[in-house]
Design an enzyme around this catalytic site. Structure first.
Site, PDB file in Angstrom:
ATOM      1  N   SER A 132       0.710  -1.270   0.058  1.00 14.42           N
ATOM      2  CA  SER A 132      -0.049   0.067   0.113  1.00 14.42           C
ATOM      3  C   SER A 132       0.774   1.218  -0.066  1.00 14.42           C
ATOM      4  CB  SER A 132      -0.746  -0.024   1.154  1.00 14.42           C
ATOM      5  OG  SER A 132      -0.326   0.344   2.385  1.00 14.42           O
ATOM      6  N   SER A 155       0.830   3.860   2.233  1.00 12.54           N
ATOM      7  CA  SER A 155       0.658   4.476   3.387  1.00 12.54           C
ATOM      8  C   SER A 155       1.956   5.018   3.755  1.00 12.54           C
ATOM      9  CB  SER A 155       0.230   3.737   4.445  1.00 12.54           C
ATOM     10  OG  SER A 155       1.080   2.829   4.902  1.00 12.54           O
TER      11      SER A 155
END
Length: 248
Positions: A42, A44
């Site tokens: 991801s 993030s």
């Protein structure tokens, strides 16, 4: 002669199986007590870590707990050879609400700290954390579209400097929080992609604070990186400039 040949073949197969067995044992020992590979699924932690990065995590950095073991086997009570993380470390940990999941974030709050975000600005123990606007980060999504995103250098109280992104300026969904006091034996985690990270600020949160026994290890260096939106056989999507880079 036939019996001798048969014995030799049998011995060769046994030696091969023995070699494979010890290779597996050594690999498991290295993975459990020294370094374990992880990949980043991801965004993030952009810009520090990109989707498609592969990195090694040092398992010995903070000592060992059951989560150091394969499948989190409960053979280690508590944590042994414990060393506390430093503020700013990038850490892989087991999600407190679901220990089958691995998360990777940056340690922002230490035990006893008060952490708060107000209008996008980070406060630790009621002191504003310094940040400096630098060049925009060019963020590209899976469709190939790009956008310029505000990027900053953030300097934590211990002098650790790292880059962060603010997709929505200082008015993102987690840019105003209450003041959180970190319990003993726990840590407050945040992603560097501040407006696109499920971390200790989120409400409702999958986790608020991470207990030290959930720490798996410290992210050390990248050994491979590839744009995961491109086909596996596309060698042009390998990010050669990121290979064998340390994680800051």
């Amino acid at each position: 002669m036939e019996k001798l040949v048969q014995k030799k073949k049998t011995g060769g197969l046994f030696d091969t199986l023995k070699t494979v067995f010890w290779a597996i044992v050594i690999a498991l020992l290295v993975r459990t007590f020294a370094f374990e590979p992880f990949n980043i699924p991801s965004g993030s932690m952009i810009p520090t870590l990109l989707v498609g990065d592969y990195l090694f995590v040092s398992k010995f950095s903070y000592g060992y707990s059951k989560h150091s073991m394969p499948f989190s086997l409960p053979v280690i009570p508590g944590r042994v050879f414990e060393t506390e993380p430093e503020r700013g470390d990038v850490v892989v940990f087991k999600l407190p609400s679901d220990t089958t999941q691995d998360y990777i974030k940056r340690v922002i709050g230490l035990p006893g700290d008060t952490v708060q975000v107000t209008d996008g600005r980070l406060y630790i123990n009621n002191k504003l954390v310094e940040r400096e606007r630098i060049e925009d980060y060019i963020l590209t999504d899976g469709t190939g579209r790009s956008a310029a995103v505000p990027q900053y250098l953030e300097t934590l109280p211990n002098g650790k400097v790292h880059r962060i992104l603010e997709l929505f300026g200082d008015q993102g969904p987690s840019d105003n929080t209450e003041a959180f006091t970190v319990p003993e034996g726990h840590y407050f985690m945040m992603g560097d992609n501040r407006d696109n990270s499920a971390d200790s600020r989120a409400f409702p949160s999958r986790f608020r604070f991470v207990p030290i026994e959930n720490l798996v290890g410290r992210a050390e260096f990248l050994f491979y990186s590839k744009d995961s939106s491109q086909p596996v056989y596309d060698l042009g999507s390998i990010r050669f400039d990121r290979l064998f880079q340390g994680v800051n």
